[in-house]
Every structure is written in C-alpha cells, then in structure tokens.
Design a protein around this motif. Structure first.
Motif, PDB file in Angstrom:
ATOM      1  N   UNK A   1     116.112  22.411 -56.186  1.00  0.00           N
ATOM      2  CA  UNK A   1     116.091  22.397 -57.648  1.00  0.00           C
ATOM      3  C   UNK A   1     115.852  20.989 -58.168  1.00  0.00           C
ATOM      4  N   UNK A   2     116.265  19.998 -57.359  1.00  0.00           N
ATOM      5  CA  UNK A   2     116.102  18.600 -57.738  1.00  0.00           C
ATOM      6  C   UNK A   2     117.445  17.908 -57.865  1.00  0.00           C
TER       7      UNK A   2
ATOM      8  N   UNK B   1     131.729  18.027 -54.225  1.00  0.00           N
ATOM      9  CA  UNK B   1     130.532  18.440 -54.955  1.00  0.00           C
ATOM     10  C   UNK B   1     129.508  19.087 -54.013  1.00  0.00           C
ATOM     11  N   UNK B   2     130.019  19.733 -52.965  1.00  0.00           N
ATOM     12  CA  UNK B   2     129.156  20.327 -51.949  1.00  0.00           C
ATOM     13  C   UNK B   2     129.271  21.845 -51.961  1.00  0.00           C
ATOM     14  N   UNK B   3     128.115  22.519 -51.903  1.00  0.00           N
ATOM     15  CA  UNK B   3     128.075  23.973 -51.765  1.00  0.00           C
ATOM     16  C   UNK B   3     127.303  24.306 -50.492  1.00  0.00           C
TER      17      UNK B   3
ATOM     18  N   UNK C   1     121.494  17.008 -65.882  1.00  0.00           N
ATOM     19  CA  UNK C   1     121.896  17.996 -66.881  1.00  0.00           C
ATOM     20  C   UNK C   1     122.369  19.310 -66.260  1.00  0.00           C
ATOM     21  N   UNK C   2     122.171  19.497 -64.953  1.00  0.00           N
ATOM     22  CA  UNK C   2     122.501  20.773 -64.319  1.00  0.00           C
ATOM     23  C   UNK C   2     123.887  20.702 -63.673  1.00  0.00           C
ATOM     24  N   UNK C   3     124.700  21.732 -63.887  1.00  0.00           N
ATOM     25  CA  UNK C   3     126.027  21.765 -63.293  1.00  0.00           C
ATOM     26  C   UNK C   3     126.017  22.595 -62.010  1.00  0.00           C
ATOM     27  N   UNK C   4     127.193  22.711 -61.389  1.00  0.00           N
ATOM     28  CA  UNK C   4     127.288  23.423 -60.113  1.00  0.00           C
ATOM     29  C   UNK C   4     126.815  24.864 -60.232  1.00  0.00           C
ATOM     30  N   UNK C   5     127.167  25.524 -61.324  1.00  0.00           N
ATOM     31  CA  UNK C   5     126.776  26.926 -61.497  1.00  0.00           C
ATOM     32  C   UNK C   5     125.262  27.090 -61.525  1.00  0.00           C
ATOM     33  N   UNK C   6     124.562  26.112 -62.081  1.00  0.00           N
ATOM     34  CA  UNK C   6     123.102  26.187 -62.124  1.00  0.00           C
ATOM     35  C   UNK C   6     122.512  26.155 -60.714  1.00  0.00           C
ATOM     36  N   UNK C   7     123.095  25.334 -59.830  1.00  0.00           N
ATOM     37  CA  UNK C   7     122.609  25.260 -58.447  1.00  0.00           C
ATOM     38  C   UNK C   7     122.969  26.530 -57.679  1.00  0.00           C
TER      39      UNK C   7
ATOM     40  N   UNK D   1     123.319  29.494 -58.905  1.00  0.00           N
ATOM     41  CA  UNK D   1     122.411  30.537 -59.392  1.00  0.00           C
ATOM     42  C   UNK D   1     121.014  30.361 -58.809  1.00  0.00           C
ATOM     43  N   UNK D   2     120.559  29.113 -58.730  1.00  0.00           N
ATOM     44  CA  UNK D   2     119.218  28.846 -58.197  1.00  0.00           C
ATOM     45  C   UNK D   2     119.128  29.237 -56.727  1.00  0.00           C
ATOM     46  N   UNK D   3     120.133  28.833 -55.944  1.00  0.00           N
ATOM     47  CA  UNK D   3     120.212  29.237 -54.530  1.00  0.00           C
ATOM     48  C   UNK D   3     121.038  30.537 -54.503  1.00  0.00           C
ATOM     49  N   UNK D   4     120.382  31.665 -54.589  1.00  0.00           N
ATOM     50  CA  UNK D   4     121.102  32.916 -54.839  1.00  0.00           C
ATOM     51  C   UNK D   4     122.058  33.326 -53.715  1.00  0.00           C
ATOM     52  N   UNK D   5     121.996  32.636 -52.580  1.00  0.00           N
ATOM     53  CA  UNK D   5     122.957  32.913 -51.504  1.00  0.00           C
ATOM     54  C   UNK D   5     123.970  31.791 -51.350  1.00  0.00           C
ATOM     55  N   UNK D   6     124.081  30.930 -52.350  1.00  0.00           N
ATOM     56  CA  UNK D   6     124.957  29.758 -52.253  1.00  0.00           C
ATOM     57  C   UNK D   6     126.386  30.110 -52.655  1.00  0.00           C
TER      58      UNK D   6
END
Length: 327
Positions: free
Chosen positions: A219-220, A269-271, A285-291, A293-298
C-alpha cells in the motif's frame, strides 16, 4: 501492480540479487523495457552477453547511485523501480563509513527525488535485518534508507508509492558463511565466530517472491519482513564438514550474536499477512485498519520481538546439508 507491459529499473542490477530478479521477471512477464543500472563495468560486459536473448528489451546502463544527474536520467519513463544498489560489505563500511553513507543514504535520497520528479508509480527498496537495532555502519545506513523511504511515502505517496523489504540472509549468497566454509573445508579447519550465533535464512527464490509481493500488494510506507527459519553457525559448519576442526575466532567488529527482523519497538505497529510481517509507518494518513483492509488476509499479532535467536523455526543440520546440495 502487475509488471506486464511496464518499464522497470533495477539499481544494483548486476549484483547477485539484481541479476537473479532481472532474469525472473524477464522469464515471467512481458515487460516493455528493463533497465539494469550499476557502476561495475565488468559485470555489465558479462551480463550484456548473458541477457542478449532478450534483445533491446534489456538496457544495461553504467552509472553510480551517487551521481544525482545520472539517477534522474535513468529514472525517466519508469513505472517501477527496485532499489538494490548498496555498499553492503560490513567490515569495509566500518573502515570507510562516509563511503557507505554516500551510497546507502545520499544515493537513496537521489533515487527518491528522481522517482518523485518523474512520477514513478511504485518504488521498492531492499533493506536488511541489520537495520533493526543497528550496531554497525551498514545497519545504520540501511535504517536511514528505511526512514527516507517511509517519509517519502508520507509526503508523496498519492503519486509515487514507496515501500521497503527487510531482507534476511540469502542462503549461500556471495559473502555469506557457506561459500567461505565450502572454500576452506579441504584445509580441515573451519573458523567459527561462535557455534550458537544465529541468523535468519531465506533462499534467493524466497527473496524474489518477497519483492514481487511488495510490487503487487504494498500500500506504501510499510516495511515487509519475511517469516523465515533460523540456523546456527555451528550447525552450518557441521553440515559442510563434520570431520573438520571448528576453530572459534569470536565475532567480527560490530557483529551481533543474533539478528532481529522486527525489534521490540516496531512490534506494536506490526501486522501479519500470509508469510510476512508488515511494520506499519507511524507517518502518513493511513491507519492500521486501512492496511488490514488492504491486505485482506492480514491480522494484528502479539509480537514482542522477532529475533533469530528466539525463533520457533530452525534449520537442522540435515536441512542445511540438503540446501547446500541444491545450490
């Protein structure tokens, strides 16, 4: 992002990783153009002949990541940039710290500026486990590379996505302990820093998969870490030459007993996504939930530290012997 039809640049493109990764993407994707950028003219000469089967699709460009004008020139028109150029010989970096800074830090900033200027879509940098809690010059410069890329994504991520992969030791790669032991085994004696010294280990294929994951999924702003087995230096020596005398010589200057891929400070801060840990940025600007959601198996993980010394997964002597036979 897919590499199909893309213009791709690999800095350090004639190094061990650059060459292996270039061959992989040429064999598996229909690229528009691949540019391999490095300062080693002898490797360019050899690689140009080896890659001639791909014709004009491959361009080998001699240049130094320290040369800002050349870096801006070579990034023009690129869609994806893989940054593997580095000064990575640890003892040499200790003896010549400013040279490591010029290449690993200032050179990386040159690349960031060029990619932002030319609006490159995706940029992935190679880092190292030595960047986590660094105790040597090489690790320190790679930590700064990581911070430069994370900051660049926070500032420019809407147009250019920056991500980092934090490598473990590539099994059997040039400069690792395995080629050294193979070279010395006929002498009947192997020099060992410490039999219990441990390292994470990935294969070159796993390293290539790590980069592909970053290109296709990142995601960046994140640091992508492989979940990998560990080995002990003493077990490697035993696998290479059971009959050899093992002479303990002690660690080199600024060498750790165990390596860390995720420090205790980064663990919060690791998933986890599949076979990888993702250290998420505190900038941006992106929080943990955004990552997640982006990595749908995270998922979030309860992680204190990810160290080669306390790893749950270990290569046995037989595992190591089998992997050496496959090199």
């Amino acid at each position: 992002m897919t590499l199909e039809g893309k213009n791709v640049l690999i800095t350090g493109g004639t190094g061990s990783f650059g060459k292996a990764y270039a061959r992989h993407i040429l064999e598996n994707y229909n690229l528009n153009k691949l540019v391999l950028f490095s300062r080693d003219e002898q490797k360019h000469y050899v690689q140009k002949r080896e890659f001639s089967v791909w014709g004009d699709k491959v361009q080998l460009v001699i240049g130094d990541i320290r040369d800002r004008d050349k870096v801006f020139e070579v990034c023009r028109g690129m869609d994806v940039v893989i940054h593997s150029a580095a000064m990575k010989h640890m003892p040499m970096a200790e003896e010549h710290p400013m040279e490591a800074i010029k290449t690993n830090v200032l050179g990386s900033q040159n690349l960031i500026d060029a990619c932002v200027f030319h609006k490159v879509k995706k940029v992935v940098a190679l880092s190292t486990d030595k960047a986590a809690l660094p105790i040597n010059v090489y690790g320190g410069t790679k930590l700064l590379l990581e911070r430069l890329f994370i900051t660049a994504n926070a500032q420019h991520g809407e147009n250019t996505s920056f991500a980092v992969v934090r490598y473990a030791n590539v099994f059997g790669s040039k400069g690792s302990v395995i080629p050294l032991f193979m070279k010395l085994k006929d002498s009947g004696e192997l020099p060992i820093t410490h039999p219990e010294m441990s390292r994470f280990s990935i294969t070159m294929d796993e390293g290539i998969a790590l980069i592909q994951f970053a290109i296709e999924r990142s995601l960046g702003g994140e640091i992508i870490v492989p979940i990998a087995p560990s080995y002990k230096v003493g077990d490697v020596a035993e696998a290479v030459c059971p009959s050899c005398e093992k002479k303990i010589i002690g660690p080199r200057v600024a060498e750790k007993m165990h390596e860390v891929l995720v420090s205790e400070f980064e663990a919060k801060q690791t998933i986890k996504a599949g076979h990888y840990y993702l250290i998420l940025p505190e900038l941006g600007t992106k929080d943990t939930d955004a990552y997640i959601k982006h990595y749908n198996n995270a998922r979030r993980v309860a992680l204190n530290e990810y160290s080669s010394g306390t790893n749950a997964d270990w290569l046995s002597i037989e595992d190591i012997r089998r992997m050496i036979a496959q090199l």
